[in-house]
Design an enzyme around this catalytic site. Structure first.
Site, short mmCIF file in Angstrom:
data_model
loop_
_atom_site.label_atom_id
_atom_site.label_comp_id
_atom_site.label_asym_id
_atom_site.label_seq_id
_atom_site.Cartn_x
_atom_site.Cartn_y
_atom_site.Cartn_z
N ARG A 1 -17.62 40.54 75.89
CA ARG A 1 -17.56 40.12 73.89
C ARG A 1 -15.74 40.11 74.23
NH1 ARG A 1 -19.59 43.12 70.00
NH2 ARG A 1 -19.93 44.67 71.38
N GLN B 1 -17.12 50.87 91.31
CA GLN B 1 -18.22 50.94 91.24
C GLN B 1 -18.68 49.04 91.13
OE1 GLN B 1 -19.24 50.81 87.01
NE2 GLN B 1 -21.58 51.41 87.16
N THR C 1 -23.13 54.19 83.15
CA THR C 1 -21.69 55.29 82.65
C THR C 1 -22.20 56.65 83.81
OG1 THR C 1 -22.74 55.86 80.67
CG2 THR C 1 -21.23 54.87 80.20
N GLU D 1 -30.12 55.88 72.98
CA GLU D 1 -29.04 54.82 72.76
C GLU D 1 -29.68 54.29 71.61
OE1 GLU D 1 -26.14 54.39 74.41
OE2 GLU D 1 -26.66 56.21 74.44
N ASN E 1 -22.32 59.23 69.69
CA ASN E 1 -21.16 60.03 70.33
C ASN E 1 -20.07 58.66 70.83
OD1 ASN E 1 -20.75 60.12 73.43
ND2 ASN E 1 -22.25 58.87 74.10
N LYS F 1 24.81 35.14 75.91
CA LYS F 1 24.25 35.56 76.84
C LYS F 1 25.76 36.40 77.71
CE LYS F 1 23.97 32.84 80.90
NZ LYS F 1 23.96 32.37 81.15
N ASN G 1 29.08 26.91 80.08
CA ASN G 1 29.07 27.56 80.86
C ASN G 1 28.28 27.33 82.32
OD1 ASN G 1 27.09 27.89 79.65
ND2 ASN G 1 27.02 30.08 80.56
N TYR G 2 27.78 25.97 82.59
CA TYR G 2 27.00 24.96 83.46
C TYR G 2 27.35 23.82 83.85
CZ TYR G 2 22.26 24.51 85.11
OH TYR G 2 21.35 25.21 86.44
N SER H 1 38.16 26.25 64.90
CA SER H 1 36.78 25.53 64.86
C SER H 1 36.70 24.25 66.16
CB SER H 1 36.14 25.10 63.83
OG SER H 1 36.67 26.40 62.61
C1 UD1 Z 1 -21.78 54.21 75.72
C2 UD1 Z 1 -22.53 55.20 75.13
C3 UD1 Z 1 -23.07 55.53 74.19
C4 UD1 Z 1 -21.63 55.61 73.04
C5 UD1 Z 1 -20.81 54.45 73.35
C6 UD1 Z 1 -19.57 54.58 72.42
C7 UD1 Z 1 -23.83 55.67 77.64
C8 UD1 Z 1 -25.07 55.64 78.43
N1 UD1 Z 1 -23.64 55.21 76.07
O1 UD1 Z 1 -22.73 53.20 74.93
O2 UD1 Z 1 -24.14 56.63 74.00
O3 UD1 Z 1 -22.08 55.73 71.40
O4 UD1 Z 1 -20.32 54.49 74.63
O5 UD1 Z 1 -18.91 54.06 72.58
O6 UD1 Z 1 -23.01 56.04 78.00
N2 UD1 Z 1 -18.47 51.78 82.37
C9 UD1 Z 1 -18.49 51.62 83.36
N3 UD1 Z 1 -19.31 51.30 84.50
C10 UD1 Z 1 -20.64 50.88 84.22
C11 UD1 Z 1 -21.21 50.93 82.16
C12 UD1 Z 1 -19.52 51.26 81.14
O7 UD1 Z 1 -17.52 51.79 84.07
O8 UD1 Z 1 -21.89 50.92 84.50
C13 UD1 Z 1 -18.20 52.20 80.87
C14 UD1 Z 1 -16.68 50.67 80.59
O9 UD1 Z 1 -15.93 49.78 80.95
C15 UD1 Z 1 -16.52 51.68 79.00
C16 UD1 Z 1 -17.50 53.11 78.61
O10 UD1 Z 1 -18.41 53.30 80.35
O11 UD1 Z 1 -15.72 51.94 79.09
C17 UD1 Z 1 -18.46 52.42 77.86
O12 UD1 Z 1 -19.67 51.97 78.38
P1 UD1 Z 1 -19.74 51.20 76.80
O13 UD1 Z 1 -20.81 49.72 77.80
O14 UD1 Z 1 -18.94 50.43 76.17
O15 UD1 Z 1 -21.75 51.56 77.12
P2 UD1 Z 1 -22.16 51.32 75.15
O16 UD1 Z 1 -23.16 50.96 75.46
O17 UD1 Z 1 -20.50 51.01 74.54
#
Ligand code: UD1
Ligand code: MG
Length: 475
Positions: free
Chosen positions: A16, A86, A92, A165, A180, A362, A397-398, A416
């Protein structure tokens, strides 16, 4: 002593943001969001610092290496950040799995997000304390609009029964406003045992880190919530609107902190002070001012409206009038600059120098008390104390290939509309008549002046008008 590993999740797609730049590298008040998270993590003196990368991996890892180098002195031994890939967006939980070689061996794993840049080290310490030897603690907030977030289901004792979620939540669960924020402190042994048990049985087909909360509760050791009173701290960035919002929140935080330390802001919401800037008590900052990079401003200095400074040292009592733009420069004590002056890199103005409107400098060194009050270009110039540079003076200068120096002794007077064709040297107290093109060195105390012959023809205007009357019309 128990050891701490901090794991920062930064592999997300950031779709996004609609950007070529990976989300966590978008700047916020002078440095990428990820830098703010790394800075907060560093303040906890972790034994290990781990970043999970994926989308835009090469760029993110190159930047982390740069940050690492810049902060080498501040990092505990062995805590330089390590990056783990990853390879696909498995959620996550999967991200933390991918970084396991990085955090394994620590006692505690603190999980942070690279796209939640406003968390303070103090909050993270509170989150760690909230775990109090239990399996995990989770940072939670209460939001007016919890849409999109994981909802935190609390049990009768106020501990966490589960996190659901948004996409998996029932209508009733969606009414929960406790969300969360994502950051958690986890017992490393529990984490190592629990991760392989995660299942992608959910709406997104991912391994949810949040399922650890349900697992801990089932083991009879539910996690502890740490409720954040100021939910602005957990503002995440998913799109540019939220990036701007984070910028606003951070700016407000930084400017308020400076106000408590004795800095006056005419319009705190309209002034931008990057986090690497240092201000002293009794500095005055006007509206729309931007102070960037490693700018330092000493006590009693006034920076008026619209000034933009990057890596500038402003000494005590200096006064920058509106719309002065300066980069990599030094402004001495009591100096006056602007309005509308442009100090380019390598400018050094000693005490009580005056640089006025539409003057560009400068690599110019102006000695104490020197003045260039209007409309000049001073480049590659060494200007002695108490020189007076008249309006419209230009250092040439140049020559199209090389740059040359102009050197003025003490107390030189430049009339002046003068061109100083470098390389050229003018001795102490030399005097240049207005309109002179200086192409030769001038000894101390000498006058140099060039004058084209002047003609005055009395009555010429009337004669010309007569001639015009008799002239045939031109077609
Ligand atoms: C996650 C939480 C949600 C919380 C929210 C807060 C989980 C399943 N959900 O959801 O409960 O309310 O954050 O913002 O944890 N990322 C990775 N690899 C992945 C997926 C994510 O590195 O495969 C990283 C993203 O770059 C980001 C963070 O983890 O920094 C959160 O990921 P995002 O996809 O924003 O999770 P949400 O769906 O927002
Ligand atoms: Mg998110």
């Amino acid at each position: 002593m128990s050891s701490l590993a901090v794991v920062i999740l930064a592999a997300g797609l950031g779709k996004r943001m609609v950007s070529q730049t990976p989300k966590v590298l978008h700047p916020l008040l002078g440095q990428p969001m990820l830098g703010h998270v790394l800075d907060a993590a560093m303040q906890l003196a972790p034994d290990k610092l781990v970043v999970v990368t994926g989308h835009g991996r090469a760029q993110v890892e190159a930047w982390v290496a740069q940050w690492s180098q810049a902060n080498a002195a501040k990092l505990p031994a062995g805590a330089a950040p390590q990056c783990f890939e990853q390879p696909y967006q498995g959620g996550t939980g999967h991200a933390v799995q991918c970084a396991q070689p990085g955090w394994q061996g620590a006692d505690e794993v603190l999980i942070l997000y690279g796209d939640t840049p406003l968390l303070t080290a103090a909050t993270l310490q509170d989150l760690r304390k909230a775990r109090a030897g239990g399996l995990l603690s989770l940072l939670v907030g209460e939001l007016p609009d919890p849409t999109g977030y994981g909802r935190v289901v609390l049990n009768d004792q106020g501990r966490i029964a589960a996190v659901v979620e948004h996409k998996d939540a029932s209508e009733a669960e969606r009414q929960i406003r406790v969300i969360n924020a994502g950051m958690m402190s986890v017992d490393a042994q529990f984490l190592a045992k629990a991760l392989p048990e995660l299942k992608p049985n959910n709406a997104q087909g991912e391994l949810y880190l949040t399922d650890l909360l349900g697992m801990a509760a089932q083991q009879g050791q539910p996690g502890a919530p740490h409720i954040l009173p100021d939910h602005r701290e957990i503002q995440g960035v998913n799109h540019r609107g939220e990036l701007a919002l984070c910028g606003e929140i951070l700016r407000d935080r930084v400017n308020r902190a400076w106000m408590l330390r004795g800095v006056t802001f005419d319009d705190p919401a309209g002034a931008l002070v990057e986090t690497g800037v240092e201000l002293s008590a009794d500095v005055q900052v006007g509206g729309g001012v931007e102070l960037r990079g490693a700018t330092r401003v000493a006590s009693g200095a006034v920076i008026e409206r619209g000034c933009v400074l990057r890596d500038v040292i402003v000494s005590e009592g200096a006064h920058l009038l509106p719309y002065t733009v300066a980069t990599d420069s030094f402004v001495g004590p009591g100096a006056h600059v602007g309005p509308f002056a442009h100090l380019r890199p390598g400018t050094r103005l000693e005490a009580k120098v005056k640089v006025g409107n539409f003057v560009e400098t400068k690599k110019a060194h102006l000695g104490e008390g020197a003045k260039a009050s209007h409309l000049s270009y001073l480049g590659d110039a060494e200007i002695g104390p108490d020189c007076n540079i008249g309006a419209g003076t230009i250092t040439c200068n140049y020559d199209g290939v090389n740059k040359f120096k102009t050197v003025l002794g003490r107390g030189v007077f430049i009339g002046s509309d003068t061109q100083l064709v470098a390389p050229v040297t003018l001795g102490d107290q030399a005097y240049v008549g207005a309109g002179t093109t200086v192409t030769r060195d001038v000894p101390a105390g000498a006058l140099i002046v060039t004058r084209a012959p002047t003609t005055i023809k009395e009555g010429w205007v009337a004669k010309k008008a007569e001639l015009r009357k008799g002239a045939k019309p031109q077609h």
